[in-house]
Design an enzyme around this catalytic site. Sequence first.
Site, PDB file in Angstrom:
ATOM      1  N   GLU A 107      -9.751   1.474  -6.089  1.00  0.00           N
ATOM      2  CA  GLU A 107      -8.844   0.510  -6.697  1.00  0.00           C
ATOM      3  C   GLU A 107      -8.835  -0.800  -5.918  1.00  0.00           C
ATOM      4  O   GLU A 107      -8.922  -0.805  -4.692  1.00  0.00           O
ATOM      5  CB  GLU A 107      -7.408   1.054  -6.714  1.00  0.00           C
ATOM      6  CG  GLU A 107      -7.213   2.268  -7.573  1.00  0.00           C
ATOM      7  CD  GLU A 107      -5.796   2.815  -7.469  1.00  0.00           C
ATOM      8  OE1 GLU A 107      -4.950   2.149  -6.836  1.00  0.00           O
ATOM      9  OE2 GLU A 107      -5.541   3.897  -8.007  1.00  0.00           O
ATOM     10  N   CYS A 127      -7.981   9.472   1.131  1.00  0.00           N
ATOM     11  CA  CYS A 127      -7.366   9.260   2.441  1.00  0.00           C
ATOM     12  C   CYS A 127      -7.007  10.614   3.045  1.00  0.00           C
ATOM     13  O   CYS A 127      -6.615  11.530   2.326  1.00  0.00           O
ATOM     14  CB  CYS A 127      -6.111   8.398   2.292  1.00  0.00           C
ATOM     15  SG  CYS A 127      -5.301   7.990   3.845  1.00  0.00           S
ATOM     16  N   GLU A 178      -6.989   4.613   5.070  1.00  0.00           N
ATOM     17  CA  GLU A 178      -6.450   4.105   6.334  1.00  0.00           C
ATOM     18  C   GLU A 178      -7.507   3.211   6.973  1.00  0.00           C
ATOM     19  O   GLU A 178      -8.554   3.698   7.410  1.00  0.00           O
ATOM     20  CB  GLU A 178      -6.097   5.278   7.260  1.00  0.00           C
ATOM     21  CG  GLU A 178      -5.930   4.952   8.724  1.00  0.00           C
ATOM     22  CD  GLU A 178      -4.935   3.832   8.999  1.00  0.00           C
ATOM     23  OE1 GLU A 178      -5.346   2.825   9.600  1.00  0.00           O
ATOM     24  OE2 GLU A 178      -3.765   3.966   8.608  1.00  0.00           O
ATOM     25  N   SER A 209      -3.160  -3.448   7.557  1.00  0.00           N
ATOM     26  CA  SER A 209      -2.053  -2.517   7.763  1.00  0.00           C
ATOM     27  C   SER A 209      -2.585  -1.156   8.201  1.00  0.00           C
ATOM     28  O   SER A 209      -3.608  -0.688   7.695  1.00  0.00           O
ATOM     29  CB  SER A 209      -1.255  -2.360   6.459  1.00  0.00           C
ATOM     30  OG  SER A 209      -0.247  -1.385   6.599  1.00  0.00           O
ATOM     31  N   SER A 232       2.658   0.501   8.925  1.00  0.00           N
ATOM     32  CA  SER A 232       3.386   1.266   7.913  1.00  0.00           C
ATOM     33  C   SER A 232       4.340   2.199   8.655  1.00  0.00           C
ATOM     34  O   SER A 232       3.925   3.242   9.156  1.00  0.00           O
ATOM     35  CB  SER A 232       2.414   2.073   7.045  1.00  0.00           C
ATOM     36  OG  SER A 232       1.642   1.217   6.233  1.00  0.00           O
ATOM     37  N   LEU A 233       5.582   1.809   8.737  1.00  0.00           N
ATOM     38  CA  LEU A 233       6.548   2.536   9.573  1.00  0.00           C
ATOM     39  C   LEU A 233       7.342   3.554   8.761  1.00  0.00           C
ATOM     40  O   LEU A 233       7.279   4.752   9.005  1.00  0.00           O
ATOM     41  CB  LEU A 233       7.484   1.529  10.244  1.00  0.00           C
ATOM     42  CG  LEU A 233       8.461   2.091  11.272  1.00  0.00           C
ATOM     43  CD1 LEU A 233       7.711   2.675  12.460  1.00  0.00           C
ATOM     44  CD2 LEU A 233       9.431   1.006  11.732  1.00  0.00           C
ATOM     45  N   HIS A 234       8.160   3.072   7.848  1.00  0.00           N
ATOM     46  CA  HIS A 234       8.858   3.876   6.842  1.00  0.00           C
ATOM     47  C   HIS A 234       9.952   4.800   7.366  1.00  0.00           C
ATOM     48  O   HIS A 234      10.606   5.476   6.571  1.00  0.00           O
ATOM     49  CB  HIS A 234       7.863   4.690   6.003  1.00  0.00           C
ATOM     50  CG  HIS A 234       6.796   3.857   5.379  1.00  0.00           C
ATOM     51  ND1 HIS A 234       7.071   2.798   4.540  1.00  0.00           N
ATOM     52  CD2 HIS A 234       5.435   3.884   5.493  1.00  0.00           C
ATOM     53  CE1 HIS A 234       5.939   2.226   4.151  1.00  0.00           C
ATOM     54  NE2 HIS A 234       4.941   2.852   4.730  1.00  0.00           N
ATOM     55  N   ASN A 308       7.264   2.232  -5.774  1.00  0.00           N
ATOM     56  CA  ASN A 308       6.886   2.571  -7.140  1.00  0.00           C
ATOM     57  C   ASN A 308       6.973   4.081  -7.308  1.00  0.00           C
ATOM     58  O   ASN A 308       6.632   4.838  -6.393  1.00  0.00           O
ATOM     59  CB  ASN A 308       5.459   2.110  -7.437  1.00  0.00           C
ATOM     60  CG  ASN A 308       5.368   0.615  -7.648  1.00  0.00           C
ATOM     61  OD1 ASN A 308       6.050   0.063  -8.489  1.00  0.00           O
ATOM     62  ND2 ASN A 308       4.521  -0.039  -6.870  1.00  0.00           N
ATOM     63  N   CYS A 351      -0.249   2.270  -4.857  1.00  0.00           N
ATOM     64  CA  CYS A 351      -1.568   2.538  -4.288  1.00  0.00           C
ATOM     65  C   CYS A 351      -2.052   3.940  -4.648  1.00  0.00           C
ATOM     66  O   CYS A 351      -1.385   4.931  -4.372  1.00  0.00           O
ATOM     67  CB  CYS A 351      -1.489   2.378  -2.771  1.00  0.00           C
ATOM     68  SG  CYS A 351      -3.078   2.509  -1.961  1.00  0.00           S
TER      69      CYS A 351
END
Length: 364
Positions: A107, A127, A178, A209, A232-234, A308, A351
């Site tokens: 993508e 991934c 990644e 990222s 990318s923490l989250h 999303n 994604c």
Amino acid sequence: MTNTAARRSTGEAQLLPLPSIYSLTLDELKEWLVAHGEKPFRATQIYEWLYGKRVTDFAEMTNLPKRLREQLASAFSITTLKTIVKQTSKDGTIKFLFELHDGYSIETVLMRHNYGNSVCVTTQVGCRIGCTFCASTLGGLKRHLEAGEIVAQVVQVQKALDETEERVSSIVVMGIGEPFDNYDALIKFLRIVNHSKGLNIGARHITVSTSGIIPKIYQFADEGMQINFAISLHAPTTELRTKLMPINKAYPLPKLMEAVRYYIEKTGRRVTFEYGLFGGVNDQLEHAEQLAELLKGLKCHVNLIPVNYVPERNYVRTPRNQIFAFERALKKHGINVTIRREHGHDIDAACGQLRAKERKEETR
């Protein structure tokens, strides 16, 4: 079964193509030319044909000697990606599903901003990081992309923009995969698209990222590149981050923050922390307080992401008023924070979503 799936199952289209010329840096191309008895200045001419005029046939490079054009055609391919699906959102976002030479799909997303056009590129087919909220990891990792396959995504989108005399003004390496798990190809890609003779995208208009492969963060800091860097923490705590992102077991949050501090000290550049908000999981005010404590004193920026919906995952969106409350809580502590503008909410813009849908179709 689709044609794509059939090719992979029968072996059709499995012959490896010639190496992509998009995978060569300008210096590597000069070395190849000298080794084949040509003048190194030809490399700049070739780059102009590839990235300025965006030709896809060496025969079109008319200011090169015919013998050289034939040599190039016998040694390299000019990677082209077949568009399988193209989705256009009401907000102008365009999502491409491209087919690779071996039948796998990737993508690429074109996002419209008031300051220009941004392209989100993919670095892997699938991934292996296993984030529990992400569609990209469904099905695991199939293979790494070559540098030329990453470059080709930008070229392909730029060719689409050529029709309206627009240009790609920025790149985010935040698509499927990644990036630091495909580090060498990533660095080569960055050098090619950033080069003034290549696609000439300014370093500060490119963002990479990572989910947190710590050794590569140190290595990236030492590269001396002025590329924007995001984590990318989250989650603000080790326990919660491990639940959301299994990579936290191998690269725990305290060690990740040490690497981030090294990056900031080494480069003098700000780090962006991406924080997806998942309803009832990591979006409470106590999480905002924990995040502010984690980031205290760091040269950083927080990008809050309204997630999303992904059908294969069970996470739900955080209500808008709660997102704003989270933002206010961070600002109260002096944290620079923005809420990411949503792109392509009415299409498969998360994604990996479009690729996951295609994979479902293939297995029917």
